[in-house]
Scaffold this active site. Structure first.
Site, PDB file in Angstrom:
ATOM      1  N   LYS A  81       0.856  -1.192   0.000  1.00  0.00           N
ATOM      2  CA  LYS A  81       0.000   0.000   0.000  1.00  0.00           C
ATOM      3  C   LYS A  81       0.887   1.235   0.000  1.00  0.00           C
ATOM      4  O   LYS A  81       1.952   1.229   0.645  1.00  0.00           O
ATOM      5  CB  LYS A  81      -0.896  -0.042   1.238  1.00  0.00           C
ATOM      6  CG  LYS A  81      -1.963   1.039   1.303  1.00  0.00           C
ATOM      7  CD  LYS A  81      -2.864   0.843   2.522  1.00  0.00           C
ATOM      8  CE  LYS A  81      -3.956   1.882   2.618  1.00  0.00           C
ATOM      9  NZ  LYS A  81      -4.869   1.658   3.767  1.00  0.00           N
ATOM     10  N   SER A 156      -9.806   1.577   2.621  1.00  0.00           N
ATOM     11  CA  SER A 156      -8.900   2.363   1.808  1.00  0.00           C
ATOM     12  C   SER A 156      -7.821   1.544   1.091  1.00  0.00           C
ATOM     13  O   SER A 156      -7.245   2.030   0.128  1.00  0.00           O
ATOM     14  CB  SER A 156      -8.214   3.416   2.679  1.00  0.00           C
ATOM     15  OG  SER A 156      -7.398   2.791   3.668  1.00  0.00           O
ATOM     16  N   SER A 180     -10.064  -0.860   6.773  1.00  0.00           N
ATOM     17  CA  SER A 180      -9.448  -0.708   5.444  1.00  0.00           C
ATOM     18  C   SER A 180      -8.710  -1.914   4.905  1.00  0.00           C
ATOM     19  O   SER A 180      -8.275  -1.892   3.763  1.00  0.00           O
ATOM     20  CB  SER A 180      -8.491   0.479   5.457  1.00  0.00           C
ATOM     21  OG  SER A 180      -9.230   1.652   5.309  1.00  0.00           O
TER      22      SER A 180
HETATM   23  N1  GLN Z   1     -13.303   3.849   6.052  1.00  0.00           N
HETATM   24  C1  GLN Z   1     -12.796   4.246   7.336  1.00  0.00           C
HETATM   25  C2  GLN Z   1     -12.404   5.694   7.287  1.00  0.00           C
HETATM   26  O1  GLN Z   1     -12.665   6.294   6.314  1.00  0.00           O
HETATM   27  C3  GLN Z   1     -11.625   3.401   7.715  1.00  0.00           C
HETATM   28  C4  GLN Z   1     -10.412   3.717   6.947  1.00  0.00           C
HETATM   29  C5  GLN Z   1      -9.225   2.897   7.343  1.00  0.00           C
HETATM   30  O2  GLN Z   1      -9.359   1.866   7.973  1.00  0.00           O
HETATM   31  N2  GLN Z   1      -8.075   3.400   6.999  1.00  0.00           N
HETATM   32  O3  GLN Z   1     -11.856   6.225   8.193  1.00  0.00           O
END
Ligand code: GLN
Length: 495
Positions: A81, A156, A180
């Site tokens: 990532k 994400s 994410s």
């Molecule tokens: N979708 C969640 C957010 O927008 C979690 C994102 C994540 O785990 N990085 O914060």
């Protein structure tokens, strides 16, 4: 040969038998990325030189008769990532803010995977600074779901999930602050593990919510994920929250679930917003586990409904504080045309951060301001304690909880634009980061309505990650390993 569609075991056996060399794996995997990623857009940067360099080392070790010394991921194509530093590559976090940032060092998680002999193919797309659930907030364009290119891969870590689902890498790494890893894992139908907070070092991973962030692997089978977790786990002096974990995560994958107590949470199963097709598959998976000798036990998590509210206080506050370092002086994009230092900050941060990042920064700044802090931040931390205790009480009765990973399967691009509605797509994952437990998404087939992958989430007590991997391995016996998405199977590139 489609190396990136192979498992870790298959690659290592082939290398040992001399069927192919690691350089062949690297060359063919890079070519595969270049062909298939035109349709998926999982990669932000491809690193052929690094992959080849790593491959040559593996081949030299094999020639010297030392494959065992190359490590448990020798010759395995991997990717990271883009919030993970890998020296000499860009680490953009999918943001204009870091578009030209080149890593001067390597994150511990990346280093450990490379030390284990893996071949780094490149860096993967994500929501900007990991804020989001679709990868649509990437400044460099979204990633598409390999199962249906008109749908989101989740986020994400959307690029990490899609790369594995499209057979472009055997293993990838993602990070999970509120879902994410697990949510894109479920949307793309791959095994996706968020370990207990503290299992994997966060050093060199661009911080979002430091008390919530955790790195973990994506793979197409449970063993590959467990082998990768073995390489990742353990104390790192550079991250004071990392723990001295010495568990062998592969140790009980074959034990089955006979006698295990699996928790079912009514608050999760009866929640508003859970689609019928996901609910059906989750119930089916529960039935399969019961048939294999597991005992299903109902457990209550009475405060879990407050997890999203607490998260959207705690996470933006931590993000606000972590993102303060991108000031256009020490780091980040600098917008020309400012009159003074204040103007430089303002223009550069407005120009460098996208909409969702700006929203989180403003929210965090407001929530931490005098007078407001007591009203929101403090209660959110109290809720955090309540949720943690809920889980601790539940684990007196069960070894592992099974729940949906996401309330529905992958949705179409643009289908959800309201931030509050988007935040609900993590309704099943967020409480696990709040409590610090381990959680993973395990593919259990396709939804009857959309035909898209469904993920069962397995949740375990802190530092009992081996429990969820054991249940996942049992589910894999029934549902099979995660396939490469049909449009990308057997070398196809998405047409
Ligand atoms: N979708 C969640 C957010 O927008 C979690 C994102 C994540 O785990 N990085 O914060």
């Amino acid at each position: 040969m489609q190396f990136a569609s192979m498992s870790v075991d298959q690659i290592q056996q082939g290398l040992k038998a001399g069927d192919f060399s690691a350089v062949e794996v690297a060359e063919s995997s890079i070519a595969r990325v270049q062909a298939a990623d035109a349709a998926v857009h999982a990669f932000l940067e491809v690193t052929p030189e690094l992959a080849l360099e790593a491959a040559r080392k593996v081949d030299q070790a094999i020639a010297a008769g030392n494959l065992s010394q190359c490590g448990p991921l020798a010759g395995v194509p991997v990717a990271f990532k883009d919030n993970m530093n890998l020296k000499g590559t860009h680490t953009t976090c999918s943001s204009r803010m870091l578009e030209s940032y080149v890593s001067p060092y390597t994150a511990t998680c990346v280093e450990r995977v490379l030390q284990a002999g893996a071949l780094p193919l490149g860096k993967l797309n994500m929501d900007e600074f990991a804020f989001g659930s679709t990868t649509e907030s990437s400044a460099f364009g979204p990633t598409c779901n390999p199962w249906d290119l008109g749908r989101v891969p989740g986020g994400s870590s959307g690029g990490s999930a899609a790369a594995v689902a499209a057979g472009m890498a055997t293993v990838t790494l993602g990070s999970d602050t509120g879902g994410s890893i697990r949510q894109p894992g479920s949307f793309c139908g791959v095994v996706a593990v968020k370990p207990t907070y503290g299992v994997v070092s966060r050093y060199g991973v661009v911080a979002f919510g430091s008390s919530l962030d955790q790195v973990g692997p994506f793979a197409r089978n449970v063993r590959d994920a467990a082998v990768t977790l073995n390489a990742l786990a353990g104390r790192d002096p550079l991250d004071c929250t990392s723990q001295n974990v010495t568990t062998d995560f592969t140790a009980n994958l074959e034990q089955g679930v006979e006698g295990m107590r699996i928790g079912v949470v009514p608050e999760f199963m009866d929640a508003e917003g859970l689609s019928a097709e996901v609910k059906d598959k989750i119930n089916e998976a529960l039935g399969k586990l019961e048939a294999m000798g597991a005992q299903l036990v109902e457990v209550e998590l009475p405060n879990v409904h407050s997890a999203i509210s607490a998260y959207y206080v705690i996470a933006p506050c931590e993000a606000f504080s972590n993102l303060a370092r991108f000031d256009s002086v020490r780091y980040g994009y600098c917008e020309p045309g400012h009159k003074d230092l204040g103007g430089q900050y303002e223009n550069s941060r407005s120009g460098g951060f996208g909409e969702e990042a700006r929203r989180r920064i403003m929210l965090g700044s407001y929530l931490l301001s005098a007078g407001v802090y007591e009203k929101y931040y403090y209660p959110a931390q109290q809720v955090r304690t309540l949720i943690t205790r809920d889980y601790q009480r539940a684990y007196e009765k069960v070894d592992c909880i099974l729940a949906p990973a996401a309330p529905r399967t992958a949705f179409k691009f643009g289908e959800i634009s309201e931030p509050a509605e988007m935040y609900l797509s993590d309704m099943y994952t967020i409480s696990i980061n709040i409590a610090g437990n381990g959680g993973m998404s395990m593919p259990i087939g396709l939804g009857a309505e959309t035909g898209m992958p469904v993920g069962a989430q397995l949740i375990t007590p802190a530092f009992k990650d081996q429990n969820m991997l054991r249940v996942a391995a049992a589910l894999e016996q029934v549902y099979g390993e995660a396939p490469v998405a049909p449009a990308f199977a057997n070398g196809k590139v998405g047409e």
